[in-house]
Design a protein around this motif. Sequence first.
Motif, short mmCIF file in Angstrom:
data_model
loop_
_atom_site.label_atom_id
_atom_site.label_comp_id
_atom_site.label_asym_id
_atom_site.label_seq_id
_atom_site.Cartn_x
_atom_site.Cartn_y
_atom_site.Cartn_z
N UNK A 237 54.61 -13.48 84.89
CA UNK A 237 53.22 -12.58 84.34
C UNK A 237 53.40 -13.08 82.83
N UNK A 238 54.70 -12.58 82.26
CA UNK A 238 54.46 -12.25 80.68
C UNK A 238 54.48 -13.93 80.40
N UNK A 239 55.89 -14.55 81.24
CA UNK A 239 55.60 -15.89 80.35
C UNK A 239 55.05 -17.40 80.58
N UNK A 240 54.31 -16.68 81.32
CA UNK A 240 52.79 -17.34 82.15
C UNK A 240 52.10 -16.97 80.47
N UNK A 241 51.82 -15.83 80.66
CA UNK A 241 50.76 -15.42 79.66
C UNK A 241 50.71 -15.39 78.04
N UNK A 242 52.09 -15.45 77.83
CA UNK A 242 52.36 -15.78 76.82
C UNK A 242 52.16 -17.66 76.49
N UNK A 243 52.92 -18.80 77.19
CA UNK A 243 52.46 -19.98 77.03
C UNK A 243 50.91 -20.53 77.58
N UNK A 244 49.67 -19.65 77.71
CA UNK A 244 48.29 -20.14 78.08
C UNK A 244 48.02 -20.27 76.42
#
Length: 291
Positions: A166-173
């Motif tokens: 989730x952390x990576x997804x949110x950062x890349x979003x």
Amino acid sequence: MARDPFSGPVTVGYTEGELRVVNVPPQPSQVKEVIAFFDPSAIPVVILAGGRGTRLQDVSKGILPKPMIEIGEMPLLEHIIRIYSAQGFRKFFVAAGFLKEVIVGWVDDNRTRLGQFVDEIDVVDTGEETQTGGRLGKLSDKLVAQDIFMLTYGDGVADVNLAALLEQHARLQTETSQGLVTLTAARPPARFGSLTINSQGFVTNFGEKVQAAEGLVNAGFYAVDTKILRLVAGDNSRLEYDILPILATQGRLAAFQHPGFFGCIDTWRDLQGLKELWASGNPPWARWQKN
């Protein structure tokens, strides 16, 4: 798990026709912001459980959907739910189809027990012939209230760190305002034991099956922006062929690299392997036993 173009090796970097893998270490402040922003208990988890599982007909006998095949007297579906619930996820939508009544019956019979680690579980009839993307489309009215949902298949287990995904997804979003899917890339288990043979033809080392040393595959644990639901073009829309390849060419498909265990029940051999791990008393995906 559905056969798809990303079931083979994952390429680090991006060129036309290849999968983009983004794995930039986050700054500590970013991690804190993401953890504060996401409440896993509010994020819905979708489990695709409507397929026929034809490669396991000798086990299911045509009377069980694949997610209801048991490992240690517990259906695979419960293993998957527990993987998520152990990390704070409490809301589940099961996209059912083939033999949906078996899943509905199991949930109804076990609702009190499931309530110990699940706040909501809704089995939705998405049709026997509906494709994976189409199943998401049939759930869209239940998902659009959130910016993000988690997604997985009903035949795979892993000890994946969902908070890190989730952390990576949110950062890349932040790189795109058009929506993003982040899949989990993992090393597949080797199907056979390893041998070392000397020049005289004698075996000098016999090794047990281990996680493959090279290559990454799509492990089927996704973080999905709800904007992606706009790309579902009817019941025959396939996530793996009609949506993910488009996102890849647009630079909107990312991969979270999971270094740990991943196992998928595609064949009888796969099922026996997971049963053996469960019988060992220390199945790597059963994080709920370690809390």
